[in-house]
Design a protein around this motif. Structure first.
Motif, mmCIF file in Angstrom:
data_model
loop_
_atom_site.group_PDB
_atom_site.id
_atom_site.type_symbol
_atom_site.label_atom_id
_atom_site.label_comp_id
_atom_site.label_asym_id
_atom_site.label_seq_id
_atom_site.Cartn_x
_atom_site.Cartn_y
_atom_site.Cartn_z
ATOM 1 N N TRP B 35 0.856 -1.183 0.000
ATOM 2 C CA TRP B 35 0.000 0.000 0.000
ATOM 3 C C TRP B 35 0.894 1.235 0.000
ATOM 4 O O TRP B 35 1.843 1.348 0.774
ATOM 5 N N TYR B 36 0.533 2.167 -0.893
ATOM 6 C CA TYR B 36 1.228 3.443 -0.987
ATOM 7 C C TYR B 36 0.260 4.579 -0.696
ATOM 8 O O TYR B 36 -0.936 4.493 -1.002
ATOM 9 N N LYS B 37 0.797 5.644 -0.151
ATOM 10 C CA LYS B 37 0.048 6.874 0.089
ATOM 11 C C LYS B 37 0.669 7.979 -0.749
ATOM 12 O O LYS B 37 1.896 8.148 -0.755
ATOM 13 N N GLN B 38 -0.169 8.703 -1.489
ATOM 14 C CA GLN B 38 0.348 9.810 -2.294
ATOM 15 C C GLN B 38 -0.375 11.093 -1.919
ATOM 16 O O GLN B 38 -1.562 11.255 -2.200
ATOM 17 N N GLU B 39 0.351 11.985 -1.287
ATOM 18 C CA GLU B 39 -0.194 13.296 -0.958
ATOM 19 C C GLU B 39 -0.067 14.218 -2.161
ATOM 20 O O GLU B 39 0.760 13.989 -3.056
ATOM 21 N N SER B 40 -0.869 15.238 -2.156
ATOM 22 C CA SER B 40 -0.902 16.174 -3.267
ATOM 23 C C SER B 40 0.477 16.764 -3.539
ATOM 24 O O SER B 40 1.140 17.271 -2.630
ATOM 25 N N GLY B 41 0.934 16.671 -4.780
ATOM 26 C CA GLY B 41 2.214 17.239 -5.171
ATOM 27 C C GLY B 41 3.421 16.409 -4.795
ATOM 28 O O GLY B 41 4.561 16.871 -4.954
ATOM 29 N N PHE B 89 -2.968 3.794 -2.914
ATOM 30 C CA PHE B 89 -2.854 2.803 -3.975
ATOM 31 C C PHE B 89 -2.462 1.451 -3.394
ATOM 32 O O PHE B 89 -1.561 1.370 -2.543
ATOM 33 N N CYS B 90 -3.108 0.408 -3.883
ATOM 34 C CA CYS B 90 -2.541 -0.912 -3.671
ATOM 35 C C CYS B 90 -1.689 -1.234 -4.895
ATOM 36 O O CYS B 90 -1.959 -0.751 -5.996
ATOM 37 N N ALA B 91 -0.665 -2.004 -4.684
ATOM 38 C CA ALA B 91 0.256 -2.303 -5.783
ATOM 39 C C ALA B 91 0.883 -3.667 -5.554
ATOM 40 O O ALA B 91 0.946 -4.163 -4.422
ATOM 41 N N GLU B 92 1.331 -4.271 -6.658
ATOM 42 C CA GLU B 92 2.043 -5.524 -6.532
ATOM 43 C C GLU B 92 3.194 -5.545 -7.524
ATOM 44 O O GLU B 92 3.057 -5.071 -8.652
ATOM 45 N N PRO B 93 4.340 -6.096 -7.111
ATOM 46 C CA PRO B 93 5.459 -6.224 -8.053
ATOM 47 C C PRO B 93 5.179 -7.356 -9.021
ATOM 48 O O PRO B 93 4.504 -8.328 -8.690
ATOM 49 N N THR B 94 5.662 -7.206 -10.240
ATOM 50 C CA THR B 94 5.458 -8.230 -11.249
ATOM 51 C C THR B 94 6.786 -8.900 -11.595
ATOM 52 O O THR B 94 7.846 -8.459 -11.148
ATOM 53 N N GLN B 95 6.708 -9.904 -12.424
ATOM 54 C CA GLN B 95 7.922 -10.608 -12.835
ATOM 55 C C GLN B 95 8.735 -9.786 -13.824
ATOM 56 O O GLN B 95 9.852 -10.152 -14.163
ATOM 57 N N ASP B 96 8.154 -8.711 -14.331
ATOM 58 C CA ASP B 96 8.840 -7.859 -15.298
ATOM 59 C C ASP B 96 9.545 -6.696 -14.618
ATOM 60 O O ASP B 96 9.831 -5.690 -15.258
ATOM 61 N N ASN B 97 9.820 -6.843 -13.323
ATOM 62 C CA ASN B 97 10.564 -5.824 -12.565
ATOM 63 C C ASN B 97 9.834 -4.502 -12.464
ATOM 64 O O ASN B 97 10.460 -3.453 -12.343
ATOM 65 N N ASP B 98 8.520 -4.522 -12.573
ATOM 66 C CA ASP B 98 7.785 -3.290 -12.360
ATOM 67 C C ASP B 98 6.826 -3.450 -11.185
ATOM 68 O O ASP B 98 6.654 -4.536 -10.645
#
Lengths: 111, 111
Positions: B35-41, B89-98
Protein backbone atom coordinates in the motif's frame (compact mmCIF):
# COMPACT_ATOMS: atom_id res chain seq x y z
CA UNK A 1 20.03 12.00 3.81
CA UNK A 2 18.60 13.26 0.56
CA UNK A 3 15.75 11.35 -0.96
CA UNK A 4 15.18 10.79 -4.65
CA UNK A 5 15.55 14.09 -6.47
CA UNK A 6 14.06 14.91 -9.84
CA UNK A 7 14.44 17.82 -12.19
CA UNK A 8 12.84 19.86 -13.51
CA UNK A 9 9.79 19.90 -11.25
CA UNK A 10 7.57 21.48 -13.87
CA UNK A 11 7.95 22.07 -17.59
CA UNK A 12 5.87 23.00 -20.57
CA UNK A 13 6.59 21.77 -24.08
CA UNK A 14 4.80 21.87 -27.39
CA UNK A 15 3.85 18.96 -29.58
CA UNK A 16 6.74 17.47 -31.51
CA UNK A 17 9.39 18.69 -29.10
CA UNK A 18 11.77 16.58 -27.09
CA UNK A 19 12.12 16.44 -23.31
CA UNK A 20 14.77 15.13 -20.92
CA UNK A 21 13.94 14.42 -17.30
CA UNK A 22 16.57 13.71 -14.69
CA UNK A 23 16.67 11.66 -11.54
CA UNK A 24 19.19 11.17 -8.75
CA UNK A 25 18.57 8.10 -6.60
CA UNK A 26 19.08 7.76 -2.90
CA UNK A 27 22.75 7.26 -2.11
CA UNK A 28 23.58 3.57 -2.29
CA UNK A 29 20.59 2.68 -4.43
CA UNK A 30 21.59 1.06 -7.71
CA UNK A 31 18.15 0.57 -9.25
CA UNK A 32 16.10 3.35 -10.82
CA UNK A 33 12.61 3.03 -12.24
CA UNK A 34 10.48 5.49 -14.18
CA UNK A 35 6.71 5.76 -14.01
CA UNK A 36 4.15 7.90 -15.82
CA UNK A 37 1.15 9.06 -13.83
CA UNK A 38 -1.71 10.57 -15.75
CA UNK A 39 -4.12 12.69 -13.71
CA UNK A 40 -6.57 10.53 -11.81
CA UNK A 41 -4.73 7.27 -12.42
CA UNK A 42 -2.10 5.17 -10.76
CA UNK A 43 1.53 5.25 -11.90
CA UNK A 44 2.32 3.20 -15.01
CA UNK A 45 5.71 1.54 -15.33
CA UNK A 46 7.98 2.78 -18.10
CA UNK A 47 11.51 1.50 -17.40
CA UNK A 48 13.72 -0.06 -14.78
CA UNK A 49 17.51 0.21 -14.79
CA UNK A 50 19.94 -1.62 -12.58
CA UNK A 51 23.69 -1.25 -12.78
CA UNK A 52 23.28 0.81 -15.96
CA UNK A 53 21.39 -1.92 -17.78
CA UNK A 54 17.72 -1.96 -18.71
CA UNK A 55 16.03 -4.65 -16.66
CA UNK A 56 12.40 -3.95 -17.47
CA UNK A 57 10.30 -2.02 -19.92
CA UNK A 58 6.62 -1.18 -19.85
CA UNK A 59 4.20 -0.83 -22.71
CA UNK A 60 5.39 2.53 -24.02
CA UNK A 61 6.37 3.49 -27.57
CA UNK A 62 9.94 3.78 -28.75
CA UNK A 63 9.68 7.55 -28.38
CA UNK A 64 10.45 6.87 -24.74
CA UNK A 65 14.03 6.00 -23.84
CA UNK A 66 16.17 6.11 -20.75
CA UNK A 67 19.64 5.49 -19.52
CA UNK A 68 21.51 5.15 -16.26
CA UNK A 69 24.88 6.68 -15.60
CA UNK A 70 27.88 5.29 -13.65
CA UNK A 71 26.80 7.32 -10.60
CA UNK A 72 23.37 5.60 -10.87
CA UNK A 73 21.54 8.77 -11.81
CA UNK A 74 19.17 8.43 -14.72
CA UNK A 75 17.57 10.32 -17.59
CA UNK A 76 14.23 9.74 -19.26
CA UNK A 77 13.92 11.05 -22.78
CA UNK A 78 10.72 11.47 -24.72
CA UNK A 79 10.81 12.42 -28.41
CA UNK A 80 8.09 13.79 -30.66
CA UNK A 81 5.89 14.79 -27.76
CA UNK A 82 2.15 14.26 -28.01
CA UNK A 83 -0.59 15.91 -26.01
CA UNK A 84 -1.19 12.56 -24.30
CA UNK A 85 2.32 12.62 -22.87
CA UNK A 86 1.20 15.27 -20.41
CA UNK A 87 1.61 13.62 -17.02
CA UNK A 88 3.59 13.45 -13.81
CA UNK A 89 6.78 11.48 -14.40
CA UNK A 90 7.98 9.72 -11.30
CA UNK A 91 11.38 8.30 -10.62
CA UNK A 92 11.88 5.67 -7.92
CA UNK A 93 15.03 4.11 -6.56
CA UNK A 94 15.65 0.92 -4.64
CA UNK A 95 18.60 -1.11 -3.43
CA UNK A 96 18.07 -3.98 -5.84
CA UNK A 97 14.46 -5.02 -5.61
CA UNK A 98 11.89 -4.37 -2.96
CA UNK A 99 10.65 -1.12 -1.52
CA UNK A 100 10.55 1.74 -3.99
CA UNK A 101 11.37 5.25 -2.86
CA UNK A 102 9.75 7.83 -5.10
CA UNK A 103 10.76 11.35 -5.92
CA UNK A 104 8.21 14.15 -6.14
CA UNK A 105 8.06 13.90 -9.90
CA UNK A 106 8.41 16.10 -12.95
CA UNK A 107 5.12 17.50 -14.17
CA UNK A 108 5.14 17.73 -17.95
CA UNK A 109 2.53 19.70 -19.85
CA UNK A 110 2.42 19.34 -23.62
CA UNK A 111 0.55 22.07 -25.50
CA UNK B 1 -4.72 -9.17 -18.42
CA UNK B 2 -3.90 -9.33 -14.72
CA UNK B 3 -4.79 -6.27 -12.73
CA UNK B 4 -4.85 -4.69 -9.35
CA UNK B 5 -7.84 -2.50 -8.79
CA UNK B 6 -9.77 -0.60 -6.18
CA UNK B 7 -13.43 -0.69 -5.34
CA UNK B 8 -14.12 3.01 -4.83
CA UNK B 9 -12.46 6.10 -6.26
CA UNK B 10 -13.28 8.33 -3.28
CA UNK B 11 -13.85 7.92 0.44
CA UNK B 12 -14.83 10.63 2.90
CA UNK B 13 -14.61 10.07 6.65
CA UNK B 14 -14.92 12.13 9.79
CA UNK B 15 -11.79 12.89 11.72
CA UNK B 16 -11.33 10.25 14.40
CA UNK B 17 -13.29 7.57 12.57
CA UNK B 18 -11.71 4.46 11.09
CA UNK B 19 -11.15 4.26 7.34
CA UNK B 20 -11.24 1.15 5.20
CA UNK B 21 -9.87 1.18 1.67
CA UNK B 22 -10.42 -1.91 -0.44
CA UNK B 23 -8.53 -3.47 -3.32
CA UNK B 24 -9.16 -6.48 -5.53
CA UNK B 25 -6.61 -8.41 -7.53
CA UNK B 26 -7.02 -10.93 -10.28
CA UNK B 27 -3.86 -13.04 -10.27
CA UNK B 28 -4.23 -15.89 -7.80
CA UNK B 29 -0.45 -16.38 -7.92
CA UNK B 30 0.21 -12.90 -6.53
CA UNK B 31 2.18 -13.23 -3.33
CA UNK B 32 3.17 -9.74 -2.27
CA UNK B 33 1.20 -6.51 -1.99
CA UNK B 34 2.09 -3.00 -0.99
CA UNK B 35 0.00 0.00 0.00
CA UNK B 36 1.23 3.44 -0.99
CA UNK B 37 0.05 6.87 0.09
CA UNK B 38 0.35 9.81 -2.29
CA UNK B 39 -0.19 13.30 -0.96
CA UNK B 40 -0.90 16.17 -3.27
CA UNK B 41 2.21 17.24 -5.17
CA UNK B 42 4.31 14.36 -3.92
CA UNK B 43 5.36 10.93 -5.06
CA UNK B 44 3.86 7.74 -3.61
CA UNK B 45 5.13 6.75 -0.18
CA UNK B 46 5.31 3.20 1.16
CA UNK B 47 2.88 2.55 4.00
CA UNK B 48 2.79 -1.17 4.65
CA UNK B 49 3.18 -4.45 2.82
CA UNK B 50 1.96 -7.99 3.20
CA UNK B 51 3.00 -11.37 1.85
CA UNK B 52 0.58 -14.09 0.87
CA UNK B 53 1.60 -16.30 3.78
CA UNK B 54 -0.05 -13.77 6.08
CA UNK B 55 -3.68 -12.76 6.53
CA UNK B 56 -3.04 -9.63 8.53
CA UNK B 57 -0.24 -7.21 9.22
CA UNK B 58 -0.29 -4.23 11.53
CA UNK B 59 1.66 -1.02 11.55
CA UNK B 60 1.24 2.23 13.37
CA UNK B 61 -2.51 2.99 13.06
CA UNK B 62 -2.68 0.95 9.87
CA UNK B 63 -3.65 -2.66 9.29
CA UNK B 64 -3.67 -4.57 6.04
CA UNK B 65 -5.90 -7.61 5.64
CA UNK B 66 -5.48 -10.15 2.88
CA UNK B 67 -8.20 -12.57 1.83
CA UNK B 68 -6.70 -14.91 -0.72
CA UNK B 69 -9.94 -16.82 -1.18
CA UNK B 70 -11.70 -13.85 -2.75
CA UNK B 71 -8.50 -12.11 -3.88
CA UNK B 72 -9.12 -9.03 -1.86
CA UNK B 73 -7.06 -6.86 0.43
CA UNK B 74 -7.91 -3.87 2.52
CA UNK B 75 -6.12 -1.06 4.30
CA UNK B 76 -7.58 0.04 7.59
CA UNK B 77 -6.57 3.34 9.14
CA UNK B 78 -7.50 3.80 12.78
CA UNK B 79 -8.52 7.18 14.19
CA UNK B 80 -8.17 8.91 10.82
CA UNK B 81 -6.49 12.30 10.97
CA UNK B 82 -6.47 15.24 8.53
CA UNK B 83 -2.91 14.29 7.61
CA UNK B 84 -4.22 11.00 6.28
CA UNK B 85 -5.98 12.81 3.44
CA UNK B 86 -4.32 11.51 0.29
CA UNK B 87 -4.72 9.03 -2.56
CA UNK B 88 -4.05 5.45 -1.54
CA UNK B 89 -2.85 2.80 -3.97
CA UNK B 90 -2.54 -0.91 -3.67
CA UNK B 91 0.26 -2.30 -5.78
CA UNK B 92 2.04 -5.52 -6.53
CA UNK B 93 5.46 -6.22 -8.05
CA UNK B 94 5.46 -8.23 -11.25
CA UNK B 95 7.92 -10.61 -12.83
CA UNK B 96 8.84 -7.86 -15.30
CA UNK B 97 10.56 -5.82 -12.57
CA UNK B 98 7.78 -3.29 -12.36
CA UNK B 99 5.24 -2.32 -9.74
CA UNK B 100 1.64 -2.54 -10.92
CA UNK B 101 -0.59 0.06 -9.29
CA UNK B 102 -4.33 0.26 -9.00
CA UNK B 103 -6.20 3.45 -9.90
CA UNK B 104 -6.24 4.76 -6.34
CA UNK B 105 -8.78 5.84 -3.75
CA UNK B 106 -8.86 9.47 -2.66
CA UNK B 107 -9.40 9.68 1.09
CA UNK B 108 -10.79 12.95 2.42
CA UNK B 109 -10.88 13.53 6.17
CA UNK B 110 -13.49 15.98 7.38
CA UNK B 111 -12.70 17.97 10.53
Amino acid sequence: DAGVTQSPTHLIKTRGQHVTLRCSPISGHKSVSWYQQVLGQGPQFIFQYYEKEERGRGNFPDRFSARQFPNYSSELNVNALLLGDSALYLCASSLVTGELFFGEGSRLTVL
Amino acid sequence: GESVGLHLPTLSVQEGDNSIINCAYSNSASDYFIWYKQESGKGPQFIIDIRSNMDKRQGQRVTVLLNKTVKHLSLQIAATQPGDSAVYFCAEPTQDNDMRFGAGTRLTVKP
